[in-house]
Design a protein around this motif. Structure first.
Motif, PDB file in Angstrom:
ATOM      1  N   GLY A 175       0.831  -1.223  -0.134  1.00 25.81           N
ATOM      2  CA  GLY A 175       0.042   0.010   0.012  1.00 25.81           C
ATOM      3  C   GLY A 175       0.947   1.221  -0.128  1.00 25.81           C
ATOM      4  O   GLY A 175       2.314   1.061  -0.288  1.00 25.81           O
ATOM      5  N   CYS A 176       0.376   2.337   0.172  1.00 29.12           N
ATOM      6  CA  CYS A 176       0.984   3.574   0.387  1.00 29.12           C
ATOM      7  C   CYS A 176       0.350   4.685   1.272  1.00 29.12           C
ATOM      8  O   CYS A 176      -0.927   4.663   1.196  1.00 29.12           O
ATOM      9  CB  CYS A 176       1.410   4.263  -0.921  1.00 29.12           C
ATOM     10  N   GLY A 177       0.996   5.291   2.255  1.00 24.11           N
ATOM     11  CA  GLY A 177       0.440   6.294   2.973  1.00 24.11           C
ATOM     12  C   GLY A 177       0.619   7.826   2.546  1.00 24.11           C
ATOM     13  O   GLY A 177       0.092   8.707   3.262  1.00 24.11           O
ATOM     14  N   MET A 178       0.764   7.774   1.359  1.00 20.98           N
ATOM     15  CA  MET A 178       1.157   9.587   0.816  1.00 20.98           C
ATOM     16  C   MET A 178      -0.226  10.305   0.482  1.00 20.98           C
ATOM     17  O   MET A 178      -0.139  11.346   0.176  1.00 20.98           O
ATOM     18  CB  MET A 178       2.049   9.496  -0.286  1.00 20.98           C
ATOM     19  N   GLY A 179      -1.314   9.258   0.075  1.00 20.26           N
ATOM     20  CA  GLY A 179      -2.497   9.749  -0.072  1.00 20.26           C
ATOM     21  C   GLY A 179      -2.576  10.597  -1.381  1.00 20.26           C
ATOM     22  O   GLY A 179      -3.331  11.495  -1.478  1.00 20.26           O
ATOM     23  N   CYS A 180      -2.020  10.432  -2.407  1.00 20.87           N
ATOM     24  CA  CYS A 180      -2.056  11.179  -3.772  1.00 20.87           C
ATOM     25  C   CYS A 180      -3.603  11.026  -4.135  1.00 20.87           C
ATOM     26  O   CYS A 180      -4.078   9.932  -4.287  1.00 20.87           O
ATOM     27  CB  CYS A 180      -0.978  10.731  -4.694  1.00 20.87           C
ATOM     28  N   GLY A 181      -4.169  11.978  -4.521  1.00 23.76           N
ATOM     29  CA  GLY A 181      -5.725  11.686  -4.825  1.00 23.76           C
ATOM     30  C   GLY A 181      -6.029  11.035  -6.244  1.00 23.76           C
ATOM     31  O   GLY A 181      -7.255  10.652  -6.277  1.00 23.76           O
ATOM     32  N   PHE A 182      -5.056  11.356  -7.235  1.00 25.04           N
ATOM     33  CA  PHE A 182      -5.038  10.481  -8.539  1.00 25.04           C
ATOM     34  C   PHE A 182      -4.706   8.911  -8.422  1.00 25.04           C
ATOM     35  O   PHE A 182      -4.576   8.376  -9.380  1.00 25.04           O
ATOM     36  CB  PHE A 182      -4.461  11.189  -9.498  1.00 25.04           C
ATOM     37  N   CYS A 183      -4.380   8.436  -7.217  1.00 23.77           N
ATOM     38  CA  CYS A 183      -3.624   7.147  -7.397  1.00 23.77           C
ATOM     39  C   CYS A 183      -4.369   6.132  -6.409  1.00 23.77           C
ATOM     40  O   CYS A 183      -4.917   6.385  -5.387  1.00 23.77           O
ATOM     41  CB  CYS A 183      -2.253   7.316  -6.536  1.00 23.77           C
ATOM     42  N   LEU A 184      -4.744   4.898  -7.269  1.00 23.61           N
ATOM     43  CA  LEU A 184      -5.478   3.966  -6.701  1.00 23.61           C
ATOM     44  C   LEU A 184      -4.792   3.155  -5.397  1.00 23.61           C
ATOM     45  O   LEU A 184      -5.541   2.917  -4.456  1.00 23.61           O
ATOM     46  CB  LEU A 184      -5.854   2.781  -7.733  1.00 23.61           C
ATOM     47  N   THR A 185      -3.566   3.240  -5.521  1.00 26.05           N
ATOM     48  CA  THR A 185      -2.679   2.526  -4.437  1.00 26.05           C
ATOM     49  C   THR A 185      -2.932   3.255  -3.114  1.00 26.05           C
ATOM     50  O   THR A 185      -3.133   2.693  -1.835  1.00 26.05           O
ATOM     51  CB  THR A 185      -1.194   2.571  -4.641  1.00 26.05           C
ATOM     52  N   ALA A 186      -3.254   4.696  -3.154  1.00 22.87           N
ATOM     53  CA  ALA A 186      -3.547   5.627  -2.068  1.00 22.87           C
ATOM     54  C   ALA A 186      -4.713   5.086  -1.372  1.00 22.87           C
ATOM     55  O   ALA A 186      -4.640   5.103   0.014  1.00 22.87           O
ATOM     56  CB  ALA A 186      -3.640   6.822  -2.523  1.00 22.87           C
ATOM     57  N   THR A 187      -5.535   4.529  -1.834  1.00 28.11           N
ATOM     58  CA  THR A 187      -7.010   4.129  -1.318  1.00 28.11           C
ATOM     59  C   THR A 187      -6.716   2.906  -0.332  1.00 28.11           C
ATOM     60  O   THR A 187      -7.412   2.729   0.515  1.00 28.11           O
ATOM     61  CB  THR A 187      -7.877   3.558  -2.328  1.00 28.11           C
TER      62      THR A 187
END
Ligand code: SF4
Length: 346
Positions: free
Chosen positions: A111-123
């Motif tokens: 996953g990823c914790g950076m929360g970029c609004g356009f990125c599915l991984t961020a969810t």
């Protein structure tokens, strides 16, 4: 006695452990070749090492591997792999073949914790960092599965996760990938991409010679604050200051990645601001027209619009590539990795 994971060891650590066991230092070279070049999964297969030494290694160490759950193949040849980790979590990596090279897009976190609004991984949020061997084993596992004539020539850390949030494991993994006794990749063929953790950028330059890419995606703090929360902590000026301070090996440039979101960051004013920004740095630019995925409200700009945007930068003398989207039909394109589309979603 708990066995030691041999693939988490640096050369120095392995040398020290081998010497404690009375093994000659050249055994380190032999073992590393078997592990990272011949990609064996047991000490038994290391046939140029004496039987009693193999048994000794077996007693003190274990060779871990990731479980390759399977892959999906796109119509354009791109493959998205799903790998199982020791705690039953999974990560994805994407193999992108081209006529003269083949790039593997590697993950650094679950996953990823950076929360970029356009990125599915961020969810997904960030579940945990990958360990050293979980990073390098993605390459090994894909290599083992490739068919005759297929290869991996380049690595990009643009899969799941923010690599600079996991430098403790990233830097030793990069050493193994660069080591001629390890995977032996050239520093020119590995790129690590960050969303812009400014203090880690200088550290990156001091710790590894591989290439850096910055996921920029906006030309004003107002827009970047909205689509990339990291910008609220490290705004553009702090980010560029870190880039200017970073030690850049000879002939290296920083690549700025720019995901084009229609109506958000793709105006001609944005293109002109990019010209200003890039002129102060040793930089080149990759434009990535947004890869839409189900449920997103962001839109991909039309090809003609991307072309106009690119022209402004080309006319100003910059190296600007428009990234071809690969693997969109299997959600394997940039910003689309989130374990969707598998039978065994977690
Ligand atoms: S774009 Fe990269 S840094 Fe941002 S949320 Fe996605 S994986 Fe994380």
């Amino acid at each position: 006695m708990e066995k030691v994971n041999i693939k988490n060891l640096t050369v120095d650590e392995m040398t020290e452990k081998f010497s404690e066991l009375g093994l000659e230092s050249y055994r380190v070279t032999q073992v590393r070749k078997w592990l990272y070049q011949k990609l064996v999964l047991s000490f038994e297969e290391m046939t140029d090492i004496r039987k009693e030494h193999r048994l000794l290694l077996e007693e003190y160490f274990f060779i871990p591997s990731l479980i390759l759950h399977g892959f999906q193949q796109s119509g354009d040849g791109t493959r998205k792999y799903l790998m199982g980790l020791e705690d039953e979590r999974t990560v994805e990596c994407v193999w992108i073949p081209e006529p003269k090279r083949a790039t593997l897009c590697v993950s650094s976190q679950v996953g990823c914790g950076m929360g970029c609004g356009f990125c599915l991984t961020a969810t997904m949020g960030v579940l945990r960092n990958l360990k050293v061997y979980e990073i390098t084993e993605q390459i090994a596992a894909v290599k083992r599965s490739l068919k005759e004539g297929e290869k991996i020539t380049n690595l990009v850390f643009m899969g799941m996760g923010e690599p600079l949030a996991n430098t403790r494991n990233l830097f030793p993994a990069l050493n193994i990938l660069l080591d001629p006794l390890g995977f032996g990749f050239s520093r020119h063929h590995i790129t690590v991409s960050t969303s812009g953790i400014a203090p880690e950028i200088e550290k990156f330059g001091n710790n590894t010679p591989v290439k850096l890419a910055i996921s920029l995606n906006a030309t004003t703090d107002k827009v970047r604050d909205e689509i990339m929360p990291i910008n609220q902590k490290f705004p553009l000026e702090k980010l560029f200051e870190a880039c200017r301070k970073m030690h850049l090996p000879k002939r290296n440039k920083i690549t700025f990645e720019y995901v084009m979101l229609h109506g958000i960051n793709d105006t001609l004013e944005d293109a002109k601001r990019l010209v200003k920004i890039l002129s102060k740095l040793k930089a080149k630019l990759n434009l990535i027209p947004f890869n839409e995925y189900p449920g997103t409200s962001f839109k991909r700009p039309a090809d003609e619009w991307v072309h106009q945007f690119q022209k402004v930068l080309l006319n100003a003398g910059f190296v600007v590539n428009v990234r071809k989207s690969r693997g969109r039909d299997i959600l394997g394109a940039c910003g689309q990795l989130a374990k969707k589309g598998w039978d065994r979603e977690q």
